[in-house]
Design an enzyme around this catalytic site. Structure first.
Site, mmCIF file in Angstrom:
data_model
loop_
_atom_site.group_PDB
_atom_site.id
_atom_site.type_symbol
_atom_site.label_atom_id
_atom_site.label_comp_id
_atom_site.label_asym_id
_atom_site.label_seq_id
_atom_site.Cartn_x
_atom_site.Cartn_y
_atom_site.Cartn_z
ATOM 1 N N CYS A 1 38.995 44.571 34.492
ATOM 2 C CA CYS A 1 38.700 45.864 33.900
ATOM 3 C C CYS A 1 39.277 45.931 32.503
ATOM 4 O O CYS A 1 39.946 45.034 32.021
ATOM 5 C CB CYS A 1 39.292 47.000 34.742
ATOM 6 S SG CYS A 1 38.944 46.915 36.503
ATOM 7 N N ILE B 1 35.104 43.071 41.388
ATOM 8 C CA ILE B 1 35.305 41.745 41.974
ATOM 9 C C ILE B 1 35.735 41.870 43.438
ATOM 10 O O ILE B 1 35.212 41.200 44.315
ATOM 11 C CB ILE B 1 36.352 40.938 41.180
ATOM 12 C CG1 ILE B 1 35.930 40.794 39.709
ATOM 13 C CG2 ILE B 1 36.569 39.575 41.817
ATOM 14 C CD1 ILE B 1 34.729 39.924 39.478
ATOM 15 N N ASN C 1 44.195 46.645 35.250
ATOM 16 C CA ASN C 1 43.267 45.585 34.887
ATOM 17 C C ASN C 1 43.815 44.297 35.473
ATOM 18 O O ASN C 1 44.979 43.960 35.251
ATOM 19 C CB ASN C 1 43.176 45.491 33.362
ATOM 20 C CG ASN C 1 42.548 44.189 32.879
ATOM 21 O OD1 ASN C 1 41.691 43.626 33.543
ATOM 22 N ND2 ASN C 1 42.977 43.724 31.725
ATOM 23 N N GLY D 1 41.671 25.692 34.126
ATOM 24 C CA GLY D 1 42.871 24.856 34.184
ATOM 25 C C GLY D 1 43.959 25.278 33.226
ATOM 26 O O GLY D 1 44.904 24.525 32.992
#
Length: 631
Positions: free
Chosen positions: A2, A53, A75, A361
Site C-alpha cells: 500500500c 495481497i 504499508n 534476492g
C-alpha cells in the site's frame, strides 16, 4: 502492499481537511490501485491506498480498535501474523478479518510501542491513538518500506512517498545542501536526510512518537555484529539451509499469483530454487536483457530456469530512454542515480503482466559478503601501516601515467590514504570528491565521504568490529535501505507490484552476520558459505558466476539516445540559472565522454537525473505521472 499518508495538526491549529488527505493518497495511487480509505477526526487525517495481497476482500484500511479510538494504516506485509494471531486468540482476542491489520492492532493494544519488535515483516505503520492523543510511526528493521515525515508548528506530516507530503502547503521545499552534497557523492540521499531541509526519512528499525507537539525517536532493533556462531562450517551450512528454507516459505503466503525475479546470479537463483521446494506448480520467473551483449544476462537466467523447471518469461528491451527516465524521476521523488533502476522497472513491468507479487534476492550481498568492494577493502587492510606510503606512491605514479591506468592508480592511492570509514565509503560513492567539487563548490572536500547516520553517538553499529563487519554495518544503515531497497520499492510499486526479499528475514540475517569472516569473504572468494550451500540446488555456472549487477549500457546511451536530452539539458537556461551544478563543469564531462577522453557516464547520469528531478519537483507541482513508452 500500500501507500500511506496523513497529517496530525498541532494543538490549536485547524483540523486537517479530508480533501488534503485525499490528495495525499491520490498522488500515490500507483502503490495501491485496488482500494483506498480515509480516517478523519478532530485533529488528524490518516489515509491509505491499497494493493490487495492478503485477505483481498476483507483487508480494508484504516483499521480500528478500542471502540474506534485507535486507528491504523500500514504499508507492507507481516509474515508472522498467523502465529501472532493464534497467540492472541488463546488470550481471548476475536478477529473479524483474515488479514494482518487487526493482528498489529491487537499487538499494540497489549504491548504498546513494544509490539513493533514482535513483527517479522516489511512495513511502514502509522497508529493514531486518540486515548493518549499521539501518533506512532514505525519502519521495518532493514528499511524495505519507506516512510517520510515533516515536523513543524503545523504539526506532523507523513507519507510513503515524498510527493504525498508535498500536497500540503506546510511541507518544506528548500533544498538541503547536505542532502545535495550526499547525492553528488553516492547517487542517492542517505537517511535520515531528504532532499528538502525539514523533511526526514524515518530510519530503519526506528519508532517515532508525536505527542504534545514534540517528536521522540527510538531505535527498537539493531543488527548484532559482535556475536560469532559457535557452529563449525558443516553445522553452519546445515543451519543456513534450514533458515533459507524457512525465510523463503514464509514469504510465499499470498492470496494472489506470485513469481520471482531471476537474473541467473547466486542470490535470485537460490531464492527460486527454494521456492520450487514449496510449490506444486512451476515458479513463474522473470528476466530482462539488453541487446548489448555485455549487459545481457538472459542466457544465465535461462540456464537456471531450465535447471529448476520454472515457467520462464524474458524480454530483450530497447526502452525509450528519455521517456523512461522522466517517469523514473517522478517515482523516486528525490534525485536518484542508480542506473539499475531502469532494468528493475522493466522487469517489474514484465512481471506485473503475470503476477501481483515477486520474490527477489536483495540483501544477499550485504549479509553474506558478496560485493567485490568487501574483498578489495580487506586486501587494503592487510597492508596495515604500509597503506599510507603505498597510497602516496600509487598517487604519484598515477599522475605520471596516462589514463585510464593513471586515473585508476590515483583513485586507489587516494583511498589508501583515507581513514577507515572514508576509505570504505569512497568505494560506495559514485562520484569522486574532485568531480563533485567542480560541479558544486559546496560539495566534495574533506566531508565528501561521510554518512549522516554515522555521526550520532552510538550510531556506528560496527564500531570495534572487524573491517568486514564495519563495512557491512555501514551498508545496512545506508546503501541497502537508501539505494537497493528504495530502487526495489519504487520500481515495483510504479507497476503496482509487491516485491519481497527473503534474505531479510530477521533470524536468517542475524545468523548470516554471525558467520566468521572466512565463511563470507576469503581471499578472492565471496559468499563462501552461501555458494557452498546453494551448490546443492543450482548448476555450477550459477555458483561460479561473477557478480555482474543489474547494469545498463549508460556509456553507449550518452553517445546515442540520451545525447540530445543531456546536451539540451546542460545548455538550457533553467540549468544554468538553477545553480545546483556548474554548467561549464557539466559540459566538460559531456565533451570528454563524447570525444572518448574518458568514461563520464555515471557523473552525467547523476547530473541529468538531478536536473530532471528539479524540473519535475521544483518547477511544477508533480501531480501526474509521466507516460512511458517501452518496447
Amino acid at each position: 502492499m500500500c501507500g500511506i499518508a496523513g497529517i496530525v495538526a498541532a494543538q490549536g491549529r485547524p483540523a486537517p481537511s479530508a480533501a488534503l488527505g485525499r490528495r495525499m493518497i491520490d498522488v500515490i495511487r500507483h502503490r495501491g490501485p485496488d482500494d483506498n480509505g480515509l480516517h478523519c477526526d478532530g485533529q488528524a487525517v490518516l489515509g491509505m491506498s491499497r494493493l490487495s495481497i492478503i485477505d483481498v476482500a476483507g483487508g480494508h484500511q484504516p483499521a480500528y480498535a478500542a471502540q474506534d479510538r485507535v486507528c491504523m494504516v500500514f504499508n507492507g506485509e507481516i509474515y508472522n501474523f498467523c502465529e501472532l494471531r493464534r497467540d492472541f486468540e488463546r488470550q481471548g482476542a476475536r478477529f473479524r478479518t483474515r488479514g494482518e491489520a487487526e493482528v498489529i492492532l491487537q499487538a499494540y493494544l497489549r504491548h504498546g510501542a513494544d509490539a513493533i519488535a514482535m513483527l517479522d515483516g516489511m512495513f511502514a505503520i502509522a497508529i493514531r491513538d486518540q486515548r493518549s492523543n499521539e501518533l506512532l510511526l514505525a519502519r521495518d528493521r532493514f528499511g524495505e518500506k519507506p516512510l517520510y515525515y515533516a515536523h513543524g508548528p503545523f504539526g506532523l506530516l507523513f507519507g510513503s512517498e515524498l510527493k504525498s507530503l508535498l500536497q500540503s502547503p506546510d511541507c518544506p521545499r528548500d533544498i538541503d545542501p547536505d542532502a545535495l552534497s550526499a547525492y553528488l557523492a553516492y547517487g542517492y540521499v542517505p537517511c535520515p536526510l531528504s532532499i528538502f531541509a525539514g523533511v526526514s526519512k524515518l530510519p530503519p528499525g526506528h519508532l517515532l512518537r508525536y505527542r504534545n507537539g514534540g517528536v521522540e525517536l527510538r531505535r527498537y532493533w539493531r543488527p548484532s555484529l559482535a556475536t560469532r556462531t559457535a557452529l563449525d562450517a558443516g553445522e553452519a551450512g546445515e543451519k543456513l539451509v534450514e533458515l533459507l528454507d524457512r525465510a523463503v516459505s514464509s514469504r510465499l503466503v499470498s492470496d494472489v499469483p506470485f513469481g520471482a525475479f531471476l537474473s541467473g546470479g547466486l542470490d535470485s537463483s537460490t531464492v527460486v530454487a527454494l521456492m520450487t521446494r514449496h510449490l506444486s506448480r512451476p515458479v513463474k520467473t522473470f528476466s530482462i536483457g539488453f541487446k548489448e551483449a555485455a549487459f545481457n544476462e538472459l542466457a544465465d537466467a535461462r540456464r537456471v530456469a531450465r535447471h529448476l523447471g520454472t515457467e520462464h518469461h524474458e524480454l530483450v528491451v530497447e526502452p525509450d530512454a528519455v521517456a523512461l527516465l522522466e517517469r523514473l524521476v517522478w517515482h523516486f521523488d528525490e534525485p536518484f542515480a542508480d542506473s539499475s533502476a531502469v532494468p528493475t522497472f522493466l522487469v517489474s513491468q514484465l512481471a506485473r503482466q503475470h503476477v501481483k507479487m515477486a520474490l527477489t534476492g536483495d540483501g544477499g550481498d550485504e549479509l553474506f559478503g558478496g560485493y567485490d568492494r568487501y574483498r578489495r577493502l580487506l586486501a587494503m587492510e592487510r597492508l596495515g601501516p604500509l597503506r599510507a606510503p603505498a597510497g602516496s606512491t600509487l598517487h604519484l605514479a598515477g599522475a605520471i601515467l596516462p589514463d585510464p591506468l593513471g586515473g585508476r592508480l590515483q583513485r586507489i592511492g587516494e583511498r589508501l590514504r583515507l581513514p577507515f570509514r572514508q576509505r570504505y565509503l569512497s568505494a560506495v560513492a559514485l562520484m569522486r570528491a574532485d568531480t563533485a567539487a567542480a560541479l558544486n563548490p559546496a560539495a566534495g572536500g574533506p566531508g565528501h565521504y561521510r554518512l549522516p547516520m554515522l555521526d550520532a553517538p552510538g550510531a556506528d553499529l560496527g564500531a570495534g568490529g572487524s573491517a568486514l563487519d564495519r563495512a557491512v554495518a555501514m551498508d545496512l544503515q545506508s546503501y541497502l535501505p537508501d539505494d537497493i531497497l528504495v530502487k526495489l520499492d519504487r520500481m515495483a510499486m510504479a507497476n503496482s507490484l509487491e516485491g519481497r526479499s527473503p534474505f531479510l528475514h530477521p533470524e536468517l540475517a542475524e545468523f548470516a552476520l554471525s558467520l566468521p569472516e572466512s565463511l563470507r569473504v576469503s581471499g578472492a572468494d565471496t559468499k563462501v558459505l552461501l555458494r557452498r550451500v546453494a551448490s546443492r540446488w543450482l548448476p555450477p555456472p550459477a555458483i561460479s558466476k561473477p557478480k555482474q549487477g543489474f547494469a545498463v549500457p549508460l556509456a553507449d546511451w550518452f553517445r546515442g539516445p540520451l545525447l540530445p536530452l543531456v546536451a539540451d539539458t546542460l545548455a538550457s537556461r533553467a540549468f544554468r540559472e538553477r545553480g545546483l551544478c556548474d554548467p561549464k563543469a557539466a559540459r566538460a564531462l559531456l565533451d570528454d565522454h563524447v570525444a572518448g577522453r574518458g568514461n563520464r557516464d555515471q557523473a552525467l547520469w547523476q547530473v541529468t537525473c538531478l536536473e530532471l528531478w528539479a524540473r519535475r519537483f521544483l518547477d511544477t507541482t508533480a501531480q501526474e505521472e509521466p507516460s512511458c513508452c517501452c518496447a
